[in-house]
Enzyme design. Structure first.
Site, short mmCIF file in Angstrom:
data_model
loop_
_atom_site.label_atom_id
_atom_site.label_comp_id
_atom_site.label_asym_id
_atom_site.label_seq_id
_atom_site.Cartn_x
_atom_site.Cartn_y
_atom_site.Cartn_z
N HIS A 1 -53.80 34.35 11.59
CA HIS A 1 -54.47 33.65 12.33
C HIS A 1 -54.20 32.61 12.24
O HIS A 1 -55.54 31.08 12.16
CB HIS A 1 -56.38 33.89 11.50
CG HIS A 1 -57.10 34.17 11.77
ND1 HIS A 1 -57.71 34.86 13.30
CD2 HIS A 1 -57.34 35.92 10.97
CE1 HIS A 1 -58.45 35.57 13.23
NE2 HIS A 1 -57.94 36.91 12.52
N LYS B 1 -53.70 36.54 19.00
CA LYS B 1 -54.68 35.49 19.00
C LYS B 1 -54.34 34.08 19.52
O LYS B 1 -53.93 33.76 20.74
CB LYS B 1 -54.84 35.36 17.35
CG LYS B 1 -55.40 36.68 17.09
CD LYS B 1 -56.03 36.71 15.74
CE LYS B 1 -55.97 38.20 14.49
NZ LYS B 1 -57.40 39.05 15.80
N SER C 1 -59.90 34.62 7.62
CA SER C 1 -60.46 34.38 9.50
C SER C 1 -62.37 34.44 9.00
O SER C 1 -63.17 34.09 10.13
CB SER C 1 -60.37 35.34 10.18
OG SER C 1 -60.72 36.72 9.86
N1 PMP Z 1 -54.08 41.14 10.28
C1 PMP Z 1 -55.06 40.28 10.04
C2 PMP Z 1 -54.98 39.14 9.21
C3 PMP Z 1 -56.32 39.81 11.57
O1 PMP Z 1 -57.71 39.69 11.58
C4 PMP Z 1 -56.14 41.09 12.75
C5 PMP Z 1 -56.46 40.72 13.95
N2 PMP Z 1 -58.47 40.34 13.73
C6 PMP Z 1 -54.95 42.07 12.62
C7 PMP Z 1 -54.41 41.86 11.82
C8 PMP Z 1 -55.13 42.92 13.99
O2 PMP Z 1 -54.22 41.94 14.99
P1 PMP Z 1 -54.01 42.79 16.19
O3 PMP Z 1 -55.64 42.39 16.39
O4 PMP Z 1 -52.49 42.04 16.87
O5 PMP Z 1 -53.96 43.93 15.92
#
Ligand code: PMP
Length: 396
Positions: A213, A243, A185
């Site tokens: 993502h 997301k 990301s």
């Molecule tokens: N895994 C990845 C690769 C992420 O980018 C994120 C969110 N930033 C998460 C897990 C966590 O997801 P959530 O916001 O649904 O807790």
């Protein structure tokens, strides 16, 4: 307050503030859409993960409201007592259909999901090959499992191959897993899944892809694993529902046996209350929308390409993103934060991202265009970027 705690808090907060690493939080006053309001100011929002604009979708709001009317606001218990509602079962069936797997299990967040899934399967007699840029929740899930963590240079297939060979041939570990984000990301680059799967086959590695993502974005919306046609090869397909899907939650999609085991062994499933019914129904419907049409996906990519071309044309370094994520690399931390602050003052919300989220000296302002942005909004944002970029002598 304990004197020791007081001193600890003061030392840490002062240190972060001095280094420009203290992150102020700006509450959003209203929906988190293509435009947002913060401290009374209306801004073009280029910082949310609401890729398809579904967080504020009218149809999803309606189905969530109906579900709340029928079921109430909470699930009432953990999944294994009586918190499993029929809508959770429907969601998990829909997730399996979406990801092309036998089964799926939903969790309360993506973060929770990584903590749950890794530690349910891996233990101190195992090893995990983890890309050095993997998300914090993967790192924490690995730590929780107590498996040996072997860091792999970012998307470096030679390093992965060497470390996979060493780990498997050492005879020290019962199981070896390779874990990667599907889409990274911070730079918007895509994991080299075909090569990873090939190495995994050679050394019998368990494959784990967190496509937080990538889902809704890659593979015509179905994710990075689907993009490469590897649904049958990847053991754990992880995703978030927060997301592109626009709500909240996380999931693992995989074989029936894997999901059966997670349902009895993963601790957030056993010990944390289930997703709310309103969220669950909205998520299921959002996935159905992605299965039925690629319209929002196509709009997202179109907007991403448009923003990238506009920023590049005026001279910004936008890195090598392969997805709509558009970083504008500034470098030095304080300048990055100043840049983002000036964008805010001029009506654009694009958050600065600095160490420790990204390596030192690679501070950036990250832009997340969505399907909900109009070309006019993007033009306005590009004009602001040009003005502020020239003012701070980042572009000529
Ligand atoms: N895994 C990845 C690769 C992420 O980018 C994120 C969110 N930033 C998460 C897990 C966590 O997801 P959530 O916001 O649904 O807790």
């Amino acid at each position: 307050m304990s004197k020791v705690l007081h001193q600890f808090l003061q030392d840490n907060l002062n240190d972060l503030k001095e280094k420009g690493l203290y992150n102020e939080i700006d509450p959003v006053e209203g929906p988190n859409g293509a435009k947002i309001k913060i401290r009374g100011q209306e801004l073009i929002n280029l910082s949310s993960n609401n890729y398809l604009g579904l967080a504020t979708n009218e149809h999803l709001k309606e189905v969530a409201k109906k579900a709340i009317d029928h079921y109430g606001v909470g699930a009432g218990a953990v999944r294994t007592i009586n918190g499993t509602l029929d809508v959770h079962v429907k969601l998990e069936e829909k997730l399996a259909e979406f990801k092309g797997t036998e089964a799926a299990i939903a969790y309360q967040s993506g973060f929770n999901c990584n903590m749950a899934a890794i530690s349910a399967v891996m233990d101190k007699n195992d090893a995990i090959l983890s890309d050095e840029l993997n998300h914090a929740s993967i790192i924490d899930g690995c730590r929780l499992s107590k498996a040996k963590i072997i860091r792999v240079k970012h998307s470096d297939m030679e390093d992965l191959r060497v470390k996979a060979k060493e780990a498997t041939e050492s005879g020290q570990y019962n199981k070896v897993m390779v874990i990667t984000d599907g889409v990274f990301s911070m730079d918007g680059d895509v994991a080299k899944l075909p090569e990873i799967v090939e190495i995994a086959k050679e050394y019998d590695l368990i494959t784990y892809v967190d496509d937080a993502h990538g889902s809704g974005v890659m593979g015509k919306g179905k994710g990075t694993v689907k993009h490469f046609g590897l649904e049958k090869e990847v053991d754990f397909q992880i995703g978030t529902l927060s997301k592109a899907i626009g709500v909240v939650g996380g999931y693992v999609a995989g074989s029936q046996d894997l999901i059966d085991l997670l349902k009895v062994r993963s601790r957030p499933f056993l010990f944390s209350t289930a997703l709310t019914p309103g969220d669950t129904v909205a998520i299921t419907e959002a996935i159905q929308m992605l299965l039925d049409s690629t319209e929002l996906h196509d709009k997202l990519w179109d907007n991403g390409d448009y923003l990238k071309a506009g920023l590049k044309k005026i001279g910004f370094d936008i890195g090598e993103s392969e997805t709509p994520i558009t970083p504008v690399i500034i470098g030095e931390e304080k300048l990055t934060q100043k840049f983002s602050k000036r964008l805010f003052e001029e009506g654009v919300y694009a958050k600065s991202i600095v160490f420790p989220t990204v390596p030192r000296g690679t501070g950036r302002v990250r832009n997340m265009p969505t399907a909900a942005h109009t070309k006019e909004m993007l033009d306005e944002a590009i004009a602001v970027y040009e003005k502020v970029g020239k003012e701070l002598e980042i572009i000529k």
